[in-house]
Design an enzyme around this catalytic site. Structure first.
Site, PDB file in Angstrom:
ATOM      1  N   CYS A 146      -2.226   7.344  -5.747  1.00  0.00           N
ATOM      2  CA  CYS A 146      -0.783   7.087  -5.638  1.00  0.00           C
ATOM      3  C   CYS A 146      -0.455   5.795  -6.380  1.00  0.00           C
ATOM      4  O   CYS A 146      -1.166   4.802  -6.253  1.00  0.00           O
ATOM      5  CB  CYS A 146      -0.399   6.967  -4.159  1.00  0.00           C
ATOM      6  SG  CYS A 146       1.313   6.504  -3.890  1.00  0.00           S
TER       7      CYS A 146
ATOM      8  N   TYR B 162       0.834  -1.201   0.000  1.00  0.00           N
ATOM      9  CA  TYR B 162       0.000   0.000   0.000  1.00  0.00           C
ATOM     10  C   TYR B 162       0.862   1.241   0.000  1.00  0.00           C
ATOM     11  O   TYR B 162       2.003   1.228   0.429  1.00  0.00           O
ATOM     12  CB  TYR B 162      -0.992   0.004   1.173  1.00  0.00           C
ATOM     13  CG  TYR B 162      -0.393   0.271   2.536  1.00  0.00           C
ATOM     14  CD1 TYR B 162      -0.309   1.570   3.046  1.00  0.00           C
ATOM     15  CD2 TYR B 162       0.076  -0.768   3.321  1.00  0.00           C
ATOM     16  CE1 TYR B 162       0.232   1.812   4.308  1.00  0.00           C
ATOM     17  CE2 TYR B 162       0.602  -0.531   4.579  1.00  0.00           C
ATOM     18  CZ  TYR B 162       0.679   0.756   5.065  1.00  0.00           C
ATOM     19  OH  TYR B 162       1.209   0.998   6.308  1.00  0.00           O
ATOM     20  N   CYS B 163       0.281   2.323  -0.536  1.00  0.00           N
ATOM     21  CA  CYS B 163       0.952   3.622  -0.543  1.00  0.00           C
ATOM     22  C   CYS B 163       0.019   4.654   0.073  1.00  0.00           C
ATOM     23  O   CYS B 163      -0.703   4.356   1.017  1.00  0.00           O
ATOM     24  CB  CYS B 163       1.447   3.989  -1.938  1.00  0.00           C
ATOM     25  SG  CYS B 163       0.197   3.964  -3.234  1.00  0.00           S
ATOM     26  N   TYR B 164       0.027   5.870  -0.444  1.00  0.00           N
ATOM     27  CA  TYR B 164      -0.683   6.972   0.201  1.00  0.00           C
ATOM     28  C   TYR B 164      -2.196   6.962   0.004  1.00  0.00           C
ATOM     29  O   TYR B 164      -2.952   7.122   0.948  1.00  0.00           O
ATOM     30  CB  TYR B 164      -0.121   8.309  -0.300  1.00  0.00           C
ATOM     31  CG  TYR B 164       1.280   8.567   0.195  1.00  0.00           C
ATOM     32  CD1 TYR B 164       1.503   9.108   1.457  1.00  0.00           C
ATOM     33  CD2 TYR B 164       2.377   8.252  -0.593  1.00  0.00           C
ATOM     34  CE1 TYR B 164       2.791   9.335   1.921  1.00  0.00           C
ATOM     35  CE2 TYR B 164       3.664   8.477  -0.137  1.00  0.00           C
ATOM     36  CZ  TYR B 164       3.865   9.016   1.122  1.00  0.00           C
ATOM     37  OH  TYR B 164       5.134   9.222   1.579  1.00  0.00           O
TER      38      TYR B 164
END
Length: 130
Positions: free
Chosen positions: A84, A78-80
């Site tokens: 993203c 996962y990122c932001y």
């Protein structure tokens, strides 16, 4: 306008195989599954400020020649946020090295928006659950 049902089926089948949602990740954490690794690909400073419980931090620049991950486990990236693409970029690099990956849709913003618990790094580096 024509609708290609077979292409739609392929699309949604791939989506279910290669992405997951925040609710599903929470369920995996609650089940204490040992066959997954949750991977936060955001900047270390953002990871320290708050991350999904049990997640490890693997920011951009550390995706090539990874040694700390297990080839036998599924890595949930996962990122932001939904917009993203860091998790998708990391997925490509990890797949090239033989790791199995899924992307958590919505990223950390969706996790927070759902009100799920987070961990923060204390000054001594010990995770504190919030």
């Amino acid at each position: 306008m024509s609708y290609d049902r077979e292409r739609a089926r392929e699309h949604f089948q791939a989506k279910t195989e290669f992405t997951t949602g925040t609710h599903e990740v929470l369920g995996m954490i609650d089940q204490e599954r040992d066959d997954i690794v949750i991977v936060d690909v955001r900047l270390p400073s953002d990871y320290r400020a708050g991350h999904i419980p049990g997640a490890i931090n693997l920011p951009k620049g550390r995706w090539e020649h990874v040694r700390d991950l297990s080839q036998d486990k599924l890595h949930i990236l996962y990122c932001y946020s939904q917009t993203c693409h860091l998790a998708a970029e990391a997925a490509v690099k990890l797949l090239e090295q033989g790791y199995r990956v899924q992307e958590m849709e919505g990223g950390y913003a969706t996790w927070l928006g759902a009100g799920y618990r987070v961990e923060q790094e204390t000054p001594r580096g010990v995770p504190a659950t919030v």
